[in-house]
Design a protein around this motif. Structure first.
Motif, short mmCIF file in Angstrom:
data_model
loop_
_atom_site.label_atom_id
_atom_site.label_comp_id
_atom_site.label_asym_id
_atom_site.label_seq_id
_atom_site.Cartn_x
_atom_site.Cartn_y
_atom_site.Cartn_z
N LEU A 46 0.86 -1.18 0.00
CA LEU A 46 0.00 0.00 0.00
C LEU A 46 0.89 1.23 0.00
CD1 LEU A 46 -2.90 1.17 0.22
CD2 LEU A 46 -2.60 1.13 2.71
N CYS A 47 0.67 2.15 -0.95
CA CYS A 47 1.59 3.28 -1.11
C CYS A 47 0.85 4.53 -1.55
CB CYS A 47 2.64 2.92 -2.16
SG CYS A 47 3.82 4.24 -2.52
N GLU A 62 -5.83 16.80 3.32
CA GLU A 62 -6.76 15.73 3.69
C GLU A 62 -6.29 14.38 3.13
OE1 GLU A 62 -11.19 17.31 3.74
OE2 GLU A 62 -10.11 18.07 1.99
N GLN A 63 -5.75 14.40 1.91
CA GLN A 63 -5.24 13.16 1.33
C GLN A 63 -4.04 12.64 2.12
OE1 GLN A 63 -4.48 13.93 -2.86
NE2 GLN A 63 -6.42 12.99 -3.41
N ARG A 64 -3.16 13.56 2.53
CA ARG A 64 -2.00 13.15 3.35
C ARG A 64 -2.46 12.47 4.62
NH1 ARG A 64 -0.59 15.16 7.65
NH2 ARG A 64 -1.54 17.21 7.30
N SER A 65 -3.41 13.08 5.33
CA SER A 65 -3.90 12.51 6.59
C SER A 65 -4.56 11.16 6.37
CB SER A 65 -4.90 13.47 7.24
OG SER A 65 -4.27 14.68 7.61
N ARG A 66 -5.42 11.08 5.35
CA ARG A 66 -6.12 9.82 5.08
C ARG A 66 -5.12 8.71 4.75
NH1 ARG A 66 -11.01 8.80 1.74
NH2 ARG A 66 -11.95 10.38 3.09
N LEU A 81 -1.62 1.39 -5.13
CA LEU A 81 -1.35 2.82 -5.14
C LEU A 81 -2.58 3.64 -4.79
CD1 LEU A 81 0.94 4.87 -5.81
CD2 LEU A 81 -0.01 4.95 -8.13
N MET A 82 -2.44 4.47 -3.76
CA MET A 82 -3.51 5.39 -3.37
C MET A 82 -3.44 6.63 -4.25
SD MET A 82 -3.75 5.24 0.78
CE MET A 82 -2.06 4.86 1.22
N ARG A 91 -5.46 0.14 -7.83
CA ARG A 91 -5.60 1.56 -7.52
C ARG A 91 -6.56 1.69 -6.35
NH1 ARG A 91 -8.85 6.13 -8.09
NH2 ARG A 91 -10.56 4.98 -9.02
N VAL A 92 -6.09 2.31 -5.29
CA VAL A 92 -6.92 2.54 -4.11
C VAL A 92 -7.43 3.98 -4.16
CG1 VAL A 92 -7.00 2.53 -1.58
CG2 VAL A 92 -5.52 0.88 -2.80
N PRO A 93 -8.73 4.20 -4.41
CA PRO A 93 -9.25 5.58 -4.51
C PRO A 93 -9.02 6.35 -3.22
CG PRO A 93 -10.87 3.97 -5.28
CD PRO A 93 -9.77 3.19 -4.60
N ILE A 94 -8.83 7.66 -3.37
CA ILE A 94 -8.59 8.52 -2.20
C ILE A 94 -9.31 9.85 -2.43
CG2 ILE A 94 -6.33 9.27 -3.09
CD1 ILE A 94 -5.42 9.27 -0.06
#
Length: 199
Positions: free
Chosen positions: A48-49, A70-74, A148-149, A169-172
């Motif tokens: 997971l990256c 917000e993406q960084r925190s999530r 990949l996020m 692909r992990v949606p964010i």
């Protein structure tokens, strides 16, 4: 020998959990990047990256003009929850145009341009980022396969180009706010981001 060299590894306790901070120097540009590592990531299994481009305004100041903070925190919370992964922080502010030019782009956006139009007006491409250094860092960490996020197809292509396999692909996707609505819609409409905002 890689153009990107790990100079130091240190423990980094954060409010999201404790990570191992790998400090890299790009010998070509002199730029510094950091990989926050959690768990055993070199066992051959997909990792997971999040490959996250620096955003001083969003990551540090909490700007509402983007979803970067917000993406960084999530992403960091998600890696901590899984107990294994990498948060790669790349020093390529403003999609690679730098902080001052990003602020100049903000002014043009205040005058009615979208983010793509503003970058082009300043003489840049819509996205100037290069993923070669990121790919070299991930390979140095022993990673071959990524979960990949991201919402960005260019990032997927950029990492694939350097020999990393994106197996998922992990949606964010973050909720929209009144200040970033146009920005988020532009990324989806003009840059092909895989989000589901109404445009």
């Amino acid at each position: 020998m890689s153009d990107v060299v790990c100079e130091v590894i240190a423990q980094l306790p954060t409010k999201y959990g404790t990570f191992e901070a790998h400090g890299y120097v790009d010998q070509r540009s002199g730029e510094h990047h950091v990989a926050l590592v959690k768990g055993d990531i070199a066992d051959g299994e997909p990792v997971l990256c999040r490959v996250h481009s620096e955003c001083l305004t969003g990551d540090t100041f909490g700007s509402l003009r983007c979803d970067c903070g917000e993406q960084r925190s999530r992403a960091m919370r998600q890696i901590e929850k899984e107990g294994r992964g990498v948060f790669l922080y790349m020093r390529q502010e403003g999609r690679g145009i730098g902080l001052i030019n990003k602020l100049k782009a903000y002014v043009l956006q205040e005058q009615g341009m979208d983010t793509v139009e503003a970058n082009l007006a300043l003489g840049f491409k819509d996205d100037e980022r290069d993923y070669s250094a990121g790919a070299m860092i991930l390979q140095d960490l022993g990673i071959k396969k990524l979960r990949l996020m991201t919402n960005n197809p260019t990032k997927i292509d950029g990492l694939n180009e350097y020999g990393l396999e994106i197996v998922e692909r992990v949606p964010i996707q973050m909720p929209i706010n009144p200040f970033d609505k146009y920005y988020m819609q532009t990324k989806q409409k003009k840059m092909g981001h895989m989000t589901t905002y109404e445009v």
